[in-house]
Each structure stands twice: as structure tokens, then as C-alpha cells.
Design an enzyme around this catalytic site. Structure first.
Site, PDB file in Angstrom:
ATOM      1  N   LYS A  25      37.209  41.782  26.844  1.00 38.65           N
ATOM      2  CA  LYS A  25      35.887  41.299  27.654  1.00 38.65           C
ATOM      3  C   LYS A  25      35.137  42.038  28.052  1.00 38.65           C
ATOM      4  CE  LYS A  25      38.344  38.192  29.852  1.00 38.65           C
ATOM      5  NZ  LYS A  25      39.709  38.476  29.570  1.00 38.65           N
ATOM      6  N   ARG A  40      37.749  29.957  34.159  1.00 39.46           N
ATOM      7  CA  ARG A  40      39.069  30.342  33.721  1.00 39.46           C
ATOM      8  C   ARG A  40      40.007  29.096  34.031  1.00 39.46           C
ATOM      9  NH1 ARG A  40      39.434  35.818  34.591  1.00 39.46           N
ATOM     10  NH2 ARG A  40      41.372  36.836  34.238  1.00 39.46           N
ATOM     11  N   ARG A  91      46.028  50.812  30.447  1.00 48.33           N
ATOM     12  CA  ARG A  91      44.627  51.057  30.434  1.00 48.33           C
ATOM     13  C   ARG A  91      44.272  51.420  31.805  1.00 48.33           C
ATOM     14  NH1 ARG A  91      41.699  44.926  30.344  1.00 48.33           N
ATOM     15  NH2 ARG A  91      42.654  44.579  32.182  1.00 48.33           N
ATOM     16  N   ARG A 130      44.149  49.481  37.518  1.00 46.75           N
ATOM     17  CA  ARG A 130      44.036  48.446  38.446  1.00 46.75           C
ATOM     18  C   ARG A 130      45.636  47.953  38.964  1.00 46.75           C
ATOM     19  NH1 ARG A 130      40.998  44.154  35.200  1.00 46.75           N
ATOM     20  NH2 ARG A 130      42.712  42.952  35.582  1.00 46.75           N
ATOM     21  N   ARG A 145      49.910  37.276  33.563  1.00 45.07           N
ATOM     22  CA  ARG A 145      48.211  36.922  33.430  1.00 45.07           C
ATOM     23  C   ARG A 145      47.913  36.164  31.945  1.00 45.07           C
ATOM     24  NH1 ARG A 145      46.778  42.601  34.433  1.00 45.07           N
ATOM     25  NH2 ARG A 145      44.795  42.168  33.541  1.00 45.07           N
TER      26      ARG A 145
HETATM   27  P1  ADP Z   1      41.609  40.303  33.020  1.00 50.72           P
HETATM   28  O1  ADP Z   1      40.767  39.572  32.234  1.00 50.72           O
HETATM   29  O2  ADP Z   1      42.034  41.546  32.557  1.00 50.72           O
HETATM   30  O3  ADP Z   1      43.184  39.423  33.600  1.00 50.72           O
HETATM   31  P2  ADP Z   1      40.075  40.272  35.440  1.00 50.72           P
HETATM   32  O4  ADP Z   1      39.392  41.487  35.798  1.00 50.72           O
HETATM   33  O5  ADP Z   1      39.072  39.086  34.741  1.00 50.72           O
HETATM   34  O6  ADP Z   1      41.185  40.708  34.486  1.00 50.72           O
HETATM   35  O7  ADP Z   1      40.797  39.303  36.657  1.00 50.72           O
HETATM   36  C1  ADP Z   1      42.034  39.946  37.203  1.00 50.72           C
HETATM   37  C2  ADP Z   1      42.527  38.990  38.305  1.00 50.72           C
HETATM   38  O8  ADP Z   1      41.300  38.293  39.045  1.00 50.72           O
HETATM   39  C3  ADP Z   1      43.378  37.687  37.477  1.00 50.72           C
HETATM   40  O9  ADP Z   1      44.654  38.062  36.866  1.00 50.72           O
HETATM   41  C4  ADP Z   1      42.872  36.749  38.512  1.00 50.72           C
HETATM   42  O10 ADP Z   1      44.094  37.117  39.489  1.00 50.72           O
HETATM   43  C5  ADP Z   1      41.676  37.151  39.449  1.00 50.72           C
HETATM   44  N1  ADP Z   1      40.563  36.196  38.712  1.00 50.72           N
HETATM   45  C6  ADP Z   1      39.476  36.710  38.030  1.00 50.72           C
HETATM   46  N2  ADP Z   1      38.529  35.863  37.461  1.00 50.72           N
HETATM   47  C7  ADP Z   1      39.357  34.768  38.244  1.00 50.72           C
HETATM   48  C8  ADP Z   1      38.881  33.227  37.849  1.00 50.72           C
HETATM   49  N3  ADP Z   1      37.686  32.795  37.339  1.00 50.72           N
HETATM   50  N4  ADP Z   1      39.426  32.534  38.638  1.00 50.72           N
HETATM   51  C9  ADP Z   1      40.705  32.549  39.182  1.00 50.72           C
HETATM   52  N5  ADP Z   1      41.173  33.802  39.364  1.00 50.72           N
HETATM   53  C10 ADP Z   1      40.328  34.776  38.639  1.00 50.72           C
END
Ligand code: ADP
Length: 227
Positions: free
Chosen positions: A22, A97, A136, A170, A181
Site C-alpha cells: 500500500k 481499518r 523490509r 520499523r 497484524r
Molecule cells: P501496515 O499496513 O504495514 O501494518 P501501517 O504503517 O499502516 O503498517 O501501520 C502500523 C501500525 O500502526 C498498525 O499495526 C497499527 O498498530 C497502527 N495503525 C495504523 N493505522 C491505523 C488505523 N487506521 N487504526 C488503528 N491502528 C492503526
């Protein structure tokens, strides 16, 4: 997105499990279509790094691979959506999400006289995602993404894009957290596919191909839906 806009800006959502690409694709769409990438993950990581109250509350949940509360995420997103640059149109990466976030987004957009243009689901294989996420890392200077096996810089230790020599990984990009996740994605985010299908804005794309092939497919979808 201000109340006074005459043409409705595009609101694109990228849906897909961690590792689906994404972020990579959102950055490519941003360049190609002049849209603004809005990643709640990046916004939350910035809040954690800055040590804000929201960041302090989010840190442990993020490191365990769970979802941060809707309240915190929505507050961060509303602040970001109030910035003038989003009038160009946005690509939401990692948001919404949960069902609550999707409803809050629909309300926020309705208030601005806008709506979701398309929700694009990146269809991928779960096990491949664990391998992708666990290896990554990114360039600390420009954010270009790399992978221990699948995308190594042409010159070891030097970013292909900007020449930077510092890289970062990360805290949540390890196999155990990736699995948590992925579970959170299936339990709380995948049901949103049905929400957007019901709204008539769902698009699906096979995202197991090369980065460029996926970018091409996504580009055609975006050109079509924003025409
Ligand atoms: P990925 O899509 O690779 O899991 P992100 O960078 O989008 O990584 O998100 C990393 C973490 O940040 C998630 O595992 C969650 O803990 C938190 N997070 C990100 N966006 C949201 C959201 N919209 N609602 C709740 N938690 C979120």
C-alpha cells in the site's frame, strides 16, 4: 478538503494486509496523479517519535501488532485532513481499518460534500506477506522501500533513489508482529471490503505481481474512477 471546493477531490482508499504494498503504491500514485498520500501508520509513527500524548498511548499497541484506538486515529486523521494540501485529493493508506473508522470517514466526507471515490483492495497471499514484512526496511532520508531478499540496493548500503546511506527498520516489522497484524487485518479490516462493495466503489486488484505491474493496474483504475 475545504467546504468551498467546486470540483470534488478524489478520495482513494487502499485496502490490503500489511506488506501488500500500500505504501509503495500510494507514493507512486501520489507522484503520478498529484494526490496526497495519507498514511495513518506514518502519522502514528511520527506521533510516537515526537512523544505526543497520542504517540505515547499508541506505542505499545503498535509494537504488539494491535490496532490503535479509533479515537486516537480519528483525531490524528482529522488534523491531517484540515491541512490545505489535501484539496488535491487523497490516497488513504492504512485507513480506515475498522468499521467505526469507515463510518467516521463517510460522515467526515459527507460533511465536506465529498465521498469515497474508490476503495481498492490489494489481493495477496498471507504467507508471502509475512516474508515481505519481516525483511523490509527503508531509506532514512527519502523513504524508498527495500527488502533483504526481494529488493536490494544496486550498490550495497546506498539508496538507489537519493544516495542516502542510512536505513531504518520499523520496530513492528518482524515475523511475530507481522502475524498479529495480519490477524488484526482479517478480523477488523477485511470486513470493510463488503462495506465498500455495498457503496458501489469497490475495486479489486491482484497484488502478487511486480511493483510496476501493480502500479500500472492501479493507475488504470485511478484514471477510470477519477475521469
Ligand atoms: P501496515 O499496513 O504495514 O501494518 P501501517 O504503517 O499502516 O503498517 O501501520 C502500523 C501500525 O500502526 C498498525 O499495526 C497499527 O498498530 C497502527 N495503525 C495504523 N493505522 C491505523 C488505523 N487506521 N487504526 C488503528 N491502528 C492503526
Amino acid at each position: 478538503m475545504a467546504d468551498d471546493v467546486t470540483t470534488t477531490p478524489a478520495v482513494l482508499i487502499l485496502l490490503g494486509p500489511p506488506g501488500a504494498g500500500k505504501g509503495t503504491q500510494a507514493r507512486m500514485l501520489e507522484e503520478r496523479f498529484g494526490l496526497v498520500q495519507l498514511s495513518t501508520g506514518d502519522l502514528l509513527r511520527a506521533a510516537v517519535a515526537a512523544g505526543t500524548p497520542a504517540g505515547l498511548a499508541a506505542k505499545a499497541v503498535m509494537e504488539a501488532g494491535g490496532l490503535v484506538s479509533d479515537e486516537i486515529v480519528l483525531a490524528i486523521l482529522r488534523d491531517r485532513m484540515a491541512q490545505p494540501d489535501v484539496r488535491a485529493g487523497v490516497i488513504l493508506d492504512g485507513f480506515p481499518r475498522t468499521a467505526g473508522q469507515a463510518e467516521a470517514l463517510d460522515d467526515l466526507l459527507a460533511h465536506l460534500g465529498a465521498r469515497v471515490t474508490a476503495a481498492i483492495s490489494l489481493e495477496v497471499d498471507d504467507e508471502a506477506m509475512i516474508a515481505r514484512v519481516a525483511g523490509r526496511y527503508t531509506c532514512a532520508k527519502c523513504g524508498e522501500g527495500y527488502h533483504d531478499q526481494f529488493k536490494i540496493p544496486a550498490v550495497a548500503g546506498v539508496c538507489d533513489k537519493c544516495g542516502g546511506t542510512e536505513f531504518k527498520r520499523r520496530a513492528d516489522d518482524n515475523a511475530d508482529t507481522a502475524r498479529a497484524r495480519l490477524e488484526a487485518y482479517h478480523a477488523q479490516t477485511a470486513p470493510l471490503i463488503a462495506h465498500y462493495r455495498a457503496l458501489g466503489v469497490l475495486e479489486e486488484i491482484d497484488a502478487m505481481g511486480s511493483i510496476d505491474a501493480i502500479a500500472e493496474g492501479l493507475g488504470s483504475i485511478v484514471s477510470r474512477v477519477s475521469a
